[in-house]
Design an enzyme around this catalytic site. Structure first.
Site, PDB file in Angstrom:
ATOM      1  N   CYS A  87       0.818  -1.223   0.000  1.00  0.00           N
ATOM      2  CA  CYS A  87       0.000   0.000   0.000  1.00  0.00           C
ATOM      3  C   CYS A  87       0.848   1.267   0.000  1.00  0.00           C
ATOM      4  CB  CYS A  87      -0.936   0.004   1.202  1.00  0.00           C
ATOM      5  SG  CYS A  87      -2.060  -1.393   1.141  1.00  0.00           S
ATOM      6  N   HIS A 113      -3.887   6.796   2.224  1.00  0.00           N
ATOM      7  CA  HIS A 113      -4.184   5.464   1.695  1.00  0.00           C
ATOM      8  C   HIS A 113      -5.583   5.054   2.164  1.00  0.00           C
ATOM      9  CE1 HIS A 113      -3.994   1.373   0.578  1.00  0.00           C
ATOM     10  NE2 HIS A 113      -3.916   0.923   1.814  1.00  0.00           N
ATOM     11  N   ASN A 144      -9.971  -0.822  -1.049  1.00  0.00           N
ATOM     12  CA  ASN A 144      -8.523  -0.668  -0.959  1.00  0.00           C
ATOM     13  C   ASN A 144      -7.883  -1.237  -2.226  1.00  0.00           C
ATOM     14  OD1 ASN A 144      -5.805  -0.792  -0.373  1.00  0.00           O
ATOM     15  ND2 ASN A 144      -6.045  -1.820   1.601  1.00  0.00           N
TER      16      ASN A 144
HETATM   17  N1  ACO Z   1     -18.539  -9.541   7.646  1.00  0.00           N
HETATM   18  C1  ACO Z   1     -19.052  -9.787   8.879  1.00  0.00           C
HETATM   19  N2  ACO Z   1     -18.285 -10.044   9.945  1.00  0.00           N
HETATM   20  C2  ACO Z   1     -16.952 -10.048   9.770  1.00  0.00           C
HETATM   21  C3  ACO Z   1     -16.354  -9.799   8.514  1.00  0.00           C
HETATM   22  C4  ACO Z   1     -17.218  -9.556   7.435  1.00  0.00           C
HETATM   23  N3  ACO Z   1     -16.742  -9.299   6.184  1.00  0.00           N
HETATM   24  N4  ACO Z   1     -15.008  -9.861   8.652  1.00  0.00           N
HETATM   25  C5  ACO Z   1     -14.772 -10.137   9.940  1.00  0.00           C
HETATM   26  N5  ACO Z   1     -15.937 -10.248  10.615  1.00  0.00           N
HETATM   27  C6  ACO Z   1     -16.122 -10.561  12.031  1.00  0.00           C
HETATM   28  C7  ACO Z   1     -14.928 -11.255  12.641  1.00  0.00           C
HETATM   29  O1  ACO Z   1     -14.939 -12.640  12.388  1.00  0.00           O
HETATM   30  C8  ACO Z   1     -15.130 -10.945  14.109  1.00  0.00           C
HETATM   31  O2  ACO Z   1     -16.083 -11.812  14.622  1.00  0.00           O
HETATM   32  P1  ACO Z   1     -15.893 -12.436  16.109  1.00  0.00           P
HETATM   33  O3  ACO Z   1     -15.896 -11.249  17.030  1.00  0.00           O
HETATM   34  O4  ACO Z   1     -17.068 -13.323  16.240  1.00  0.00           O
HETATM   35  O5  ACO Z   1     -14.564 -13.154  16.077  1.00  0.00           O
HETATM   36  C9  ACO Z   1     -15.734  -9.531  14.082  1.00  0.00           C
HETATM   37  O6  ACO Z   1     -16.260  -9.359  12.754  1.00  0.00           O
HETATM   38  C10 ACO Z   1     -14.737  -8.445  14.369  1.00  0.00           C
HETATM   39  O7  ACO Z   1     -13.563  -8.664  13.576  1.00  0.00           O
HETATM   40  P2  ACO Z   1     -12.290  -7.748  13.716  1.00  0.00           P
HETATM   41  O8  ACO Z   1     -11.196  -8.291  12.864  1.00  0.00           O
HETATM   42  O9  ACO Z   1     -12.019  -7.491  15.159  1.00  0.00           O
HETATM   43  O10 ACO Z   1     -12.875  -6.384  13.076  1.00  0.00           O
HETATM   44  P3  ACO Z   1     -12.196  -5.006  12.979  1.00  0.00           P
HETATM   45  O11 ACO Z   1     -13.050  -3.985  13.574  1.00  0.00           O
HETATM   46  O12 ACO Z   1     -10.744  -5.059  13.423  1.00  0.00           O
HETATM   47  O13 ACO Z   1     -12.189  -4.747  11.400  1.00  0.00           O
HETATM   48  C11 ACO Z   1     -10.668  -4.776   9.529  1.00  0.00           C
HETATM   49  C12 ACO Z   1     -11.477  -5.611  10.529  1.00  0.00           C
HETATM   50  C13 ACO Z   1     -11.629  -3.967   8.708  1.00  0.00           C
HETATM   51  C14 ACO Z   1      -9.879  -5.729   8.648  1.00  0.00           C
HETATM   52  C15 ACO Z   1      -9.698  -3.847  10.307  1.00  0.00           C
HETATM   53  O14 ACO Z   1      -9.011  -4.565  11.283  1.00  0.00           O
HETATM   54  C16 ACO Z   1      -8.690  -3.144   9.422  1.00  0.00           C
HETATM   55  O15 ACO Z   1      -9.034  -2.280   8.642  1.00  0.00           O
HETATM   56  N6  ACO Z   1      -7.391  -3.484   9.554  1.00  0.00           N
HETATM   57  C17 ACO Z   1      -6.315  -2.754   8.849  1.00  0.00           C
HETATM   58  C18 ACO Z   1      -6.291  -3.050   7.368  1.00  0.00           C
HETATM   59  C19 ACO Z   1      -5.094  -2.362   6.739  1.00  0.00           C
HETATM   60  O16 ACO Z   1      -4.838  -1.187   6.956  1.00  0.00           O
HETATM   61  N7  ACO Z   1      -4.303  -3.108   5.957  1.00  0.00           N
HETATM   62  C20 ACO Z   1      -3.085  -2.527   5.420  1.00  0.00           C
HETATM   63  C21 ACO Z   1      -3.161  -2.294   3.993  1.00  0.00           C
HETATM   64  S1  ACO Z   1      -3.456  -3.737   3.025  1.00  0.00           S
HETATM   65  C22 ACO Z   1      -1.989  -4.165   2.189  1.00  0.00           C
HETATM   66  O17 ACO Z   1      -0.931  -3.648   2.423  1.00  0.00           O
HETATM   67  C23 ACO Z   1      -2.052  -5.261   1.138  1.00  0.00           C
END
Ligand code: ACO
Length: 329
Positions: free
Chosen positions: A111, A252, A282
């Site tokens: 990214c 980003h 993204n």
């Molecule tokens: N739909 C419904 N529920 C979901 C989904 C979905 N698509 N995905 C995950 N959940 C559930 C999980 O299983 C979890 O359930 P549980 O509590 O029963 O275990 C719950 O939702 C919460 O999951 P979290 O992972 O804690 O959710 P969070 O609020 O952290 O959001 C996310 C997840 C959006 C991925 C976030 O953590 C994020 O944005 N992380 C950073 C991403 C990023 O910046 N990446 C870098 C760039 S990418 C690259 O370089 C290639």
């Protein structure tokens, strides 16, 4: 001498997939995706490679400057989804574009790839080593998404953009400053398990679905919030800029909550933050050039504006770049 962005363009595949599209495939819903990420829809191209996405943007920047492909000296293409492992997608794009005088390479900064490429290209132009550099950032994320993994597949989209870097004699314009960082300990939390030299493709790696994005979202989220906010604030401070001096934050587009935290740390109001994650998701190396292109097309950025670009991604890699916009509106 400084290097300035003199043209910018973007391209996304035509087919749009909204959040509801995923509901029949995985256990997810529109509400979860919107509230946790800010994403409403994204574009996917299930045919062609990343150079097919980037070629129209490359052509457009040349057209904007009235240049021919032969006028390009250097091509840096930031991507983690190249057409092939080799040759480089830069070489493939060079052939498709007909930029016969250019040399170039791919840059894998995830990214942050576009920012790494932009700074590298700017240094090449500033040193006088090249006159014109074509800097591209884009990804065809659909090619490495596990559409059975709800924690990753809803987050990404396909798309990218291009800028042209040229020398400017007016040192007050162009790429003014940068802070680029890397921390290889991030590998554990965000990577692709197989496909490289460490774990070449086998029937087993394919069966185990190891050729896709693997992400531990919460760990990445925490590092991203801190990393992006820190460097964006630091680049303002060391250039003695206040929130009033900054016209735009171009972050980003991985998660609206990470973007908000960065803007808060900089003291910027929401109307100064470029956001299009709702429409594109993204696109990895594509997000920042797509944002810049949309700002330019919609005449929202004016010559002389200070713009802070900022990113965080796999590696970990992160950084911020301060530019003073050089294109007439
Ligand atoms: N739909 C419904 N529920 C979901 C989904 C979905 N698509 N995905 C995950 N959940 C559930 C999980 O299983 C979890 O359930 P549980 O509590 O029963 O275990 C719950 O939702 C919460 O999951 P979290 O992972 O804690 O959710 P969070 O609020 O952290 O959001 C996310 C997840 C959006 C991925 C976030 O953590 C994020 O944005 N992380 C950073 C991403 C990023 O910046 N990446 C870098 C760039 S990418 C690259 O370089 C290639």
């Amino acid at each position: 001498m400084k290097a300035a962005i003199t043209a910018v363009a973007h391209n996304v595949p035509p087919d749009v997939y909204d959040n509801v599209w995923f509901e029949s495939k995985i256990d997810t819903n529109d509400e979860w995706i919107k509230t946790r990420t800010g994403i409403t829809e994204r574009h996917f191209a299930f045919e062609g490679g990343v150079t097919d996405i980037l070629l129209p943007a490359a052509k457009s920047v040349l057209e904007q400057r009235g240049l021919t492909p032969e006028d390009i000296d250097l091509i840096i293409l930031a991507t983690i989804t190249p057409d092939r492992v080799f040759p480089s997608s830069a070489a493939i794009l060079q052939r498709k574009l007909g930029a016969t005088n250019a040399w170039g390479f791919d840059l894998a900064g995830a990214c942050s790839g576009f920012l790494y490429a932009l700074v590298t290209g700017a240094k090449m132009v500033e040193s006088g080593a090249v006159k014109r550099a074509l800097i591209l950032g884009g990804d065809k994320m659909s090619s490495i998404l596990n559409f059975e993994d709800r924690t990753t597949c809803v987050l990404f989209g396909d798309g990218g953009g291009a800028v042209l870097l040229e020398a400017t004699d007016d040192d007050t314009f162009g790429v003014v400053d940068h802070i680029l960082r890397m921390d290889g300990r991030g590998e554990d939390f965000l990577h692709q398990k197989a496909g490289g030299s460490l774990r070449p493709p086998t029937i087993e790696t394919v069966t185990n679905r190891e050729h896709f994005v693997y992400q531990e979202g919460q760990a990445v989220f925490k590092s991203a919030v801190k990393g992006m906010a820190d460097v964006s604030f630091e680049i303002m401070q060391r250039n003695e800029l206040t929130a009033d001096d900054v016209a735009w934050l171009v972050p980003h587009q991985a998660n609206l909550r990470i973007i908000d935290a960065t803007a808060d740390r900089m003291g910027l109001s929401r109307d100064k933050v470029m956001i299009n994650i709702d429409r594109f998701g993204n696109t990895t190396a594509g997000t920042i050039p797509i944002c810049l292109s949309e700002l330019h097309i919609n005449k929202k950025v004016a010559k002389g504006d200070y713009v802070v670009l900022s990113s965080f991604g796999a590696g970990y890699t992160w950084g911020s770049v301060l530019i003073r916009w050089a294109i007439d509106t």
